[in-house]
Enzyme design. Structure first.
Site, PDB file in Angstrom:
ATOM      1  N   LEU A  43      89.773  88.480  23.599  1.00 57.61           N
ATOM      2  CA  LEU A  43      90.415  89.576  24.331  1.00 57.61           C
ATOM      3  C   LEU A  43      91.918  89.418  24.318  1.00 57.61           C
ATOM      4  CD1 LEU A  43      88.118  90.158  27.397  1.00 57.61           C
ATOM      5  CD2 LEU A  43      88.378  91.526  25.341  1.00 57.61           C
ATOM      6  N   GLY A  45      93.962  87.423  22.295  1.00 51.62           N
ATOM      7  CA  GLY A  45      94.567  87.445  20.965  1.00 51.62           C
ATOM      8  C   GLY A  45      94.377  88.777  20.260  1.00 51.62           C
ATOM      9  N   HIS A 266      79.890  77.037  36.829  1.00 47.40           N
ATOM     10  CA  HIS A 266      79.226  78.283  37.232  1.00 47.40           C
ATOM     11  C   HIS A 266      77.857  77.973  37.820  1.00 47.40           C
ATOM     12  CE1 HIS A 266      77.599  82.284  37.118  1.00 47.40           C
ATOM     13  NE2 HIS A 266      78.762  82.765  36.754  1.00 47.40           N
ATOM     14  N   ARG A 330      81.870  80.708  43.539  1.00 48.94           N
ATOM     15  CA  ARG A 330      81.183  79.853  42.576  1.00 48.94           C
ATOM     16  C   ARG A 330      81.259  78.368  42.883  1.00 48.94           C
ATOM     17  NH1 ARG A 330      83.199  82.896  37.061  1.00 48.94           N
ATOM     18  NH2 ARG A 330      81.869  84.708  37.382  1.00 48.94           N
ATOM     19  N   GLU A 425      92.630  82.536  28.327  1.00 52.68           N
ATOM     20  CA  GLU A 425      92.101  81.344  28.986  1.00 52.68           C
ATOM     21  C   GLU A 425      92.864  80.084  28.564  1.00 52.68           C
ATOM     22  OE1 GLU A 425      87.820  81.117  28.881  1.00 52.68           O
ATOM     23  OE2 GLU A 425      87.798  79.059  29.651  1.00 52.68           O
TER      24      GLU A 425
HETATM   25  C1  FAD Z   1      78.912  83.231  29.240  1.00 52.08           C
HETATM   26  C2  FAD Z   1      80.235  83.689  29.779  1.00 52.08           C
HETATM   27  C3  FAD Z   1      80.283  84.809  30.598  1.00 52.08           C
HETATM   28  C4  FAD Z   1      81.513  85.248  31.113  1.00 52.08           C
HETATM   29  N1  FAD Z   1      81.526  86.361  31.904  1.00 52.08           N
HETATM   30  C5  FAD Z   1      82.713  86.824  32.371  1.00 52.08           C
HETATM   31  C6  FAD Z   1      82.765  87.999  33.158  1.00 52.08           C
HETATM   32  O1  FAD Z   1      81.753  88.641  33.427  1.00 52.08           O
HETATM   33  N2  FAD Z   1      83.977  88.423  33.583  1.00 52.08           N
HETATM   34  C7  FAD Z   1      85.112  87.760  33.275  1.00 52.08           C
HETATM   35  O2  FAD Z   1      86.175  88.217  33.684  1.00 52.08           O
HETATM   36  N3  FAD Z   1      85.097  86.644  32.540  1.00 52.08           N
HETATM   37  C8  FAD Z   1      83.928  86.149  32.074  1.00 52.08           C
HETATM   38  N4  FAD Z   1      83.913  85.006  31.312  1.00 52.08           N
HETATM   39  C9  FAD Z   1      85.157  84.358  30.937  1.00 52.08           C
HETATM   40  C10 FAD Z   1      85.836  85.104  29.796  1.00 52.08           C
HETATM   41  O3  FAD Z   1      84.880  85.596  28.905  1.00 52.08           O
HETATM   42  C11 FAD Z   1      86.791  84.240  28.989  1.00 52.08           C
HETATM   43  O4  FAD Z   1      87.598  83.512  29.815  1.00 52.08           O
HETATM   44  C12 FAD Z   1      87.701  85.098  28.127  1.00 52.08           C
HETATM   45  O5  FAD Z   1      86.941  85.999  27.372  1.00 52.08           O
HETATM   46  C13 FAD Z   1      88.567  84.270  27.236  1.00 52.08           C
HETATM   47  O6  FAD Z   1      89.243  85.114  26.331  1.00 52.08           O
HETATM   48  P1  FAD Z   1      90.321  84.520  25.342  1.00 52.08           P
HETATM   49  O7  FAD Z   1      90.808  85.665  24.559  1.00 52.08           O
HETATM   50  O8  FAD Z   1      91.302  83.742  26.092  1.00 52.08           O
HETATM   51  O9  FAD Z   1      89.558  83.486  24.421  1.00 52.08           O
HETATM   52  P2  FAD Z   1      88.272  83.611  23.471  1.00 52.08           P
HETATM   53  O10 FAD Z   1      87.590  84.896  23.596  1.00 52.08           O
HETATM   54  O11 FAD Z   1      87.489  82.374  23.672  1.00 52.08           O
HETATM   55  O12 FAD Z   1      88.876  83.619  22.028  1.00 52.08           O
HETATM   56  C14 FAD Z   1      89.355  82.475  21.420  1.00 52.08           C
HETATM   57  C15 FAD Z   1      89.780  82.824  20.031  1.00 52.08           C
HETATM   58  O13 FAD Z   1      90.503  81.755  19.484  1.00 52.08           O
HETATM   59  C16 FAD Z   1      90.003  81.406  18.240  1.00 52.08           C
HETATM   60  N5  FAD Z   1      90.217  79.986  18.080  1.00 52.08           N
HETATM   61  C17 FAD Z   1      89.936  78.995  18.935  1.00 52.08           C
HETATM   62  N6  FAD Z   1      90.351  77.831  18.454  1.00 52.08           N
HETATM   63  C18 FAD Z   1      90.914  78.087  17.260  1.00 52.08           C
HETATM   64  C19 FAD Z   1      91.541  77.284  16.280  1.00 52.08           C
HETATM   65  N7  FAD Z   1      91.697  75.983  16.439  1.00 52.08           N
HETATM   66  N8  FAD Z   1      91.984  77.883  15.156  1.00 52.08           N
HETATM   67  C20 FAD Z   1      91.849  79.223  14.981  1.00 52.08           C
HETATM   68  N9  FAD Z   1      91.294  80.020  15.898  1.00 52.08           N
HETATM   69  C21 FAD Z   1      90.830  79.455  17.015  1.00 52.08           C
HETATM   70  C22 FAD Z   1      88.570  81.823  18.246  1.00 52.08           C
HETATM   71  O14 FAD Z   1      88.131  82.053  16.946  1.00 52.08           O
HETATM   72  C23 FAD Z   1      88.636  83.086  19.074  1.00 52.08           C
HETATM   73  O15 FAD Z   1      88.977  84.159  18.241  1.00 52.08           O
HETATM   74  C24 FAD Z   1      82.691  84.547  30.806  1.00 52.08           C
HETATM   75  C25 FAD Z   1      82.630  83.431  30.005  1.00 52.08           C
HETATM   76  C26 FAD Z   1      81.422  82.983  29.500  1.00 52.08           C
HETATM   77  C27 FAD Z   1      81.390  81.724  28.713  1.00 52.08           C
END
Ligand code: FAD
Ligand code: FES
Lengths: 638, 250, 225
Positions: A43, A45, A266, A330, A425
């Site tokens: 979300l 990135g 959780h 939680r 995150e």
């Molecule tokens: C099961 C579950 C349910 C959830 N439900 C909710 C909810 O209902 N409501 C809510 O608000 N939050 C919820 N969360 C939390 C939320 O989904 C996450 O915190 C959030 O989506 C993180 O988004 P992000 O873009 O930071 O990272 P991510 O979506 O984790 O994306 C990380 C990106 O980085 C890339 N990446 C990682 N490391 C590397 C690397 N070394 N080199 C290249 N690329 C890399 C990956 O490929 C990916 O594209 C939930 C989490 C989980 C696990």
């Protein structure tokens, strides 16, 4: 170096708009002269990459999956918060702000949280415009639900697949820019290190996960959006590939790591069923709206749940927290479950589980209503466990889920390395010591759509005309050879234990000593054992195959090697934070009733750790937190 | 449980592959299918062999990474279930399981059971979006959408892009995947202004790499989200309308 | 416009649906006409003669029939050409076959469209040689103009009747899947697969099969002689 949060002056409600005005702009013609690297397509990135490209910047985006659409954000089920107040139940920007600060146990930065609440409404507008099929009322308006014990209904959702739909919205916006040639996408490409030169982030070194090629990528700014690190526990609700490598490598290059000990557990996950267990599945928190949580009163009761009479059941959350009951936050729900299991009253494999029972709800509302509300969750549960929740109580147990800690960033989301931004995150910014349900999606999208695209311009405009560092510069060559060296080292150990085996052991250590509750002795022990385990990893790990090919064992090994270091910092931070707050529960610091006791006097601050070289103790810096608009109080859910 | 596995092994995209045989005799019925492969991989690694490469990530049926052909059926025998959600209790002691990668000209094998599904992203690039820049959205409740339409759009939007539809289709067609996105955006008012351009672009991109639909409906049967082939009909309708409305010069 | 249709398999399938529908109409009409067999030689032969008459006096005797035939030929040609082009696309889409592949849930009929189509084509050629052109190798007893005689004499040869019956089986399967499919191909939404359209397809395939098979059967059983 002192930590400059760069929170703008002025009243809380005006900080962000005033700041946006004061930020330097890059004029449209100049935007296309800048290259920005975004690591991560979740979300945060995905939203940032699409938005920066729309604005005219040239973006390179990286992810380790085969498509940006598979980032871990896809797995979020429950929903996303926004202070729209569509339900006319008294919600407002201020209330969302207040709830988030309080939920985070007064360990977050007021100004950041307020901004988050402020942009939350625009997020919903944006997502709807993209075609995200949020749930609707019959009148055609957006539907909301109350989530995670919030007193208002401010959560927007798309069945049990909110994260998926939001991510696909961002992904589609991203693909549109890829088609236009404004974003170059590098799937199956893992960032293995950050290149810093002249105290500025200049690019990254990656490994092509298909060919194994090590490559340098240069840019005017680097954005990390690589998600959370709770896979340090091995078993967690995160996807198998989630890793801490990108932020850990950045930490080692000079970015401070903030509050690594804030990890959220959780409460409603499917319990472990065997030693071969590879991950834990989250059951949506919404189940707690109607399900009742209990364990048998007597330890070691082996009867099936439906055979245990009412009088021999302990509805421990309802008993301990009459006001909130099963809907306590939680951290509190998780800890209470752990307590009853520690007393030997747990159910499921190894006594590590509690019942989540719908018997009453089915009696009260009828099977059909329950099927309507939770049908797909019940199916998912049955698919995994083979038990039918319409007939027998579910079993649940807490599992590591989210990391509030992450790289330290200022108000502009820039880390302590100029030109290195961290969003989603991966940063530490908005949730303090505990995150509220449905707020992570909000933060990821806020950072990606509405914050970073403004703040990054300020930095870039100061480097107009300089251009990125060429990849044949020694700074890149140097990092590349380090990366190659590390890979060769991993491949050449030729030991006798698999990577997973080490990871599992590391996870157990973290879970036992730095999990739901922590204490000095245990943490000290972990701090002895982790380095030992790390050493044995580098002596005894077995990584098959070669570097120049698709090699999943090698990918895992690199990630686990980094977790081995990160785990130590997490435990160190937990040891130094001598208070209980949010998810960080130190046994030594609790009230007479067993609740978390904060120490506002000494710990109303962010702890940000600086890497000082292998073998040296990291340096702890603090950013004092000031509360001008809310008064820190003892959280009470009785 | 004892199981006999026949797994496709192929070291590189251009290398020849072959089935390899493995026996497992300590499989627990509670294990997930991928955990069973994990156990095998641990054993292979310790024995000095290379583990079997397979795609996976979320392991809860939503990311669409996992992609195994199990005994001739994409994602195995259970309906509405991705490989990662399949549990070993589905199989019987003594079963032989044949595990293969997706097979399609558009999905070249990268290693063992891993294929490259980039062609799907190409289809989305050809129009699978609403052209709205960040910041230009109107207030969300200004676009009322009836619950039935919203629900129908969500049914289509549930696609996880795993490629099982292509893998199972005797023609290797990507109709269900494409139709799901075309339909979602055609049903919602936000997607209407671009609907003609979208469907023409996406169908063209789809047909560059994939086969054509013969209405076998096997895609629907193996789709982990049970997406209905009714959406394929909808896409066909969208396409015909758009093509017939096109100026003759086009 | 038409180019877009022609360039795309989705467009071609739509055209196949329409041509298929036209051919289905022909099959129905053909069968309806043949029921005259049960009304006796005079009726059937008169009907056959009438076919040549239709359209006159605007069209000279027999020419309208040729126009219709040319139309049919074009329709069959397009239907087959597109089928062939789409089939080639499909073969190219999976160059490496599976070690094992199950046909989950797809009815047998859907998987025999190609070979079924080829069988029908061969049958139609034979049928023309048999009853229309009356080529000696196909119908040694052929009397031009006496349709009734030709039919009865032709079907008395049991291997010929058997071949007709088998071919009708192929036609029924082809119709069943084709009739159901054409709704899909033409974009009839509001679907799901177990709808009235399935029933419709089944019913009409069955009617055509029963009707057409009744001719050789009634000759063989002596009902018609
Ligand atoms: C099961 C579950 C349910 C959830 N439900 C909710 C909810 O209902 N409501 C809510 O608000 N939050 C919820 N969360 C939390 C939320 O989904 C996450 O915190 C959030 O989506 C993180 O988004 P992000 O873009 O930071 O990272 P991510 O979506 O984790 O994306 C990380 C990106 O980085 C890339 N990446 C990682 N490391 C590397 C690397 N070394 N080199 C290249 N690329 C890399 C990956 O490929 C990916 O594209 C939930 C989490 C989980 C696990
Ligand atoms: S691993 Fe994510 S869907 Fe199977």
């Amino acid at each position: 170096m002192t930590l400059e949060s760069k929170v703008p002056a002025g009243p809380l409600t005006e900080k962000w708009s005033r700041h946006k005005f004061e930020l330097k702009l890059v004029n449209p013609a100049n935007k296309r002269r800048f290259e920005v690297i975004i690591v991560g397509s979740g979300l945060a990135g995905g939203a940032a990459a699409a938005t920066l490209a729309e604005a005219g910047y040239n973006v390179k985006c990286f992810c380790y999956q085969d498509s940006p659409r598979r980032a871990h954000s896809i797995a979020a089920q429950g929903g996303i918060n926004a202070s729209k107040n569509y339900q006319n139940d008294g919600d407002s920007v201020f209330r969302l702000f207040y709830d988030t600060v309080k939920g985070g146990d007064f360990r977050s930065r007021e100004a950041n949280v307020y901004r988050l609440a402020e942009v939350s409404e625009a997020i919903i507008d944006q997502c709807v415009a993209q075609g995200v099929p949020f749930a609707r009322e019959y009148g055609g308006q957006l539907d909301n639900r109350s989530f995670g014990g919030a007193q208002v209904s401010r959560t927007f959702y798309a069945r049990g697949q909110t994260g998926q739909q939001l991510l696909l919205g961002a992904y589609q916006a991203l693909e549109r820019q890829i088609a236009k040639g404004k974003v170059r996408m590098y799937p199956r490409t893992e960032m293995l290190d950050l290149v810093v030169h002249d105290e500025r982030a200049r690019g990254i070194v990656t490994r092509d996960m298909v060919s194994g090629k090590i490559e340098s990528h240069t840019a005017d700014a680097v954005v990390l959006a690589t998600g959370g690190y709770v896979n340090v526990f091995f078993l967690s609700t995160n996807a198998k590939g989630c890793n801490g490598t990108a932020i850990w490598r950045a930490y080692r290059r000079g970015a401070y790591f903030a509050n690594p000990c804030y990890t959220q557990i959780h409460p409603t996950c499917i319990p472990v069923h065997g030693d071969y267990q590879s991950k834990l599945t989250l059951m949506s928190e919404s189940l707690r709206n109607d399900g009742r949580i209990w364990v048998p009163t007597a330890a070691g009761d082996a009867r099936r749940p439906e055979e245990v009479p009412e009088s021999e059941r302990d509805y421990f959350l309802e008993r301990k927290y009459p006001a909130f009951g099963n809907l306590v936050p939680r951290d509190i729900a998780s800890r209470a479950a752990k307590e009853v299991c520690d007393e030997g009253r747990g159910v499921a494999h190894g006594g590590l589980g509690v019942y989540l029972d719908f018997e009453d709800a089915i009696r009260r509302l009828g099977v059909e209503t329950i099927r309507d509300r939770y049908g797909n969750l019940f199916e998912m549960y049955e698919r995994i466990t083979g038990d039918d929740p319409y007939r027998t109580a579910m079993k649940i147990y807490p599992a590591p889920h989210y990391s509030m800690g992450g790289l330290w960033v200022d108000y502009d989301l820039m880390s302590t390395i100029p030109g290195l931004y961290v969003i989603g995150e991966a940063n530490f910014s908005d949730h303090g010591a505990n995150r509220l349900g449905a707020s992570a999606l909000m933060q990821g999208l806020a950072d990606g759509y509405f914050v970073l695209p403004y703040t990054i311009g300020d930095y870039l405009s100061r480097h107009m005309g300089e251009g990125p560092l060429p990849t044949d510069h020694a700074a890149f060559g140097h990092v590349e050879s380090e990366v190659r060296g590390r890979i060769e080292k991993l491949l050449s150990v030729g030991g006798a234990r698999t990577v997973d085996d080490f990871h599992r052991e590391l996870g157990r250590l973290c879970w036992d000593y730095c999990g739901m509750s922590r204490e000095r002795g245990g943490l000290a022990k972990a701090l002895e054992e982790i380095p030992r385990l790390r050493e044995s990893f580098w002596r005894d790990v077995k990584v098959t195959g070669a570097g120049e090919e698709l090699n999943q064992a090698l990918e895992k090994a690199g990630r686990v090697a980094d977790f081995m270091e990160l785990a130590e910092l997490m435990c160190r931070d937990a040891l130094e934070r001598e208070e209980s707050c949010g998810t960080h529960f130190r046994k030594e610091f609790q009230t007479a009733e067993g609740e978390a006791r904060r120490n506002d006097e000494d710990f109303t601050h962010v702890a940000a750790w600086e890497f000082t070289g292998d073998g040296n103790a990291p340096r702890r810096h603090v950013e004092e937190l000031e509360f001008e608009n809310v008064v820190p109080s003892q959280r009470s859910y009785k | 449980m004892k199981l006999h596995l026949r797994v496709w092994r192929q070291r590189r995209p251009d290398a020849a592959g072959a089935f390899a045989d493995y026996d497992l005799d300590d499989v627990s019925p509670e294990m997930s299918f991928l955990e069973m492969l994990d156990v095998l991989n641990e054993r292979l690694t310790l024995g000095g062999e290379e583990p079997i490469a397979f795609d996976h990530d979320c392991r809860e049926g939503i990311c669409g990474s996992c992609s195994l052909m199990i005994n001739g059926t994409a994602h195995g025998p259970n309906r509405g279930t991705a490989t990662c959600q399949l549990h070993m209790r589905t199989f019987a002691d003594g079963d032989t399981l044949r595990i293969e990668p997706w097979r399609s000209a558009a999905f070249p094998v990268l290693r063992d059971l891993i294929v490259d599904r980039g062609a799907f992203d190409g289809i989305i690039q050809a129009g699978g979006f609403v052209s709205v820049n960040t910041g230009s959205a109107v207030e969300a409740n200004l676009i009322p959408i009836g619950k039935p339409e919203a629900d129908l759009a969500m049914d289509a939007a549930a696609c996880i892009g795993c490629g099982a539809c292509v893998a199972q289709c005797p023609n290797g067609a990507a109709q269900l995947f494409t139709a799901a996105k075309v339909s979602q955006l055609a049903i919602l008012p936000q997607g209407r202004p671009e609907r003609a351009r979208r469907v023409l672009g996406m169908v063209r991109a789809m047909e560059e790499s994939f086969g054509a639909c013969s209405n076998f409906a096997q895609c629907e049967a193996v789709c982990p989200k049970s997406i209905s082939i009714g959406f394929i009909a909808r896409m066909n309708g969208e396409f015909l309308r758009a093509a017939l409305a096109q100026p003759a010069a086009d | 416009m038409l180019v877009t249709l022609y360039r795309s398999a989705v467009g071609k399938k739509a055209v196949m649906a329409i041509t298929g529908l036209a051919l289905f109409g022909f099959v129905l009409g053909h069968m309806a006409g043949n029921f005259k067999l049960y009304l006796g030689a005079a009726e059937l032969n008169h009907y056959a003669e009438w076919l040549r008459e239709v359209g006159s006096p605007i069209f000279p005797h027999g020419s309208f029939l040729w126009i219709v035939r040319a139309g049919l030929l074009a329709i069959v040609g397009i239907h087959m050409l597109f089928a062939w082009q789409v089939t080639r696309l499909n073969w190219a889409a999976r160059p490496v076959a599976y070690g094992e592949r199950r046909n989950v849930d797809s009815p047998y009929a859907s998987r025999t469209m190609r070979w079924g189509g080829v069988i029908i084509l061969l049958f139609v050629l034979y049928h023309l040689a048999h009853f229309t052109w009356g080529l000696p190798w196909a119908h040694p007893d052929f009397v031009p103009g006496d349709v009734y005689h030709n039919v009865v004499a032709g079907f008395r040869v049991w291997p010929v009747s058997l071949f007709y019956i088998v071919a009708q089986g192929a036609l029924a399967l082809h119709l069943y899947h084709g009739l159901w499919s054409l709704f899909q191909s033409l974009g009839w939404t509001g679907s799901g697969r177990e709808t009235w359209r399935r029933t419709f397809a089944k019913a009409f395939a069955a009617i055509v099969f029963a009707g057409n098979v009744s001719f050789p059967l009634s000759v063989l059983t002596g009902l018609v002689s």
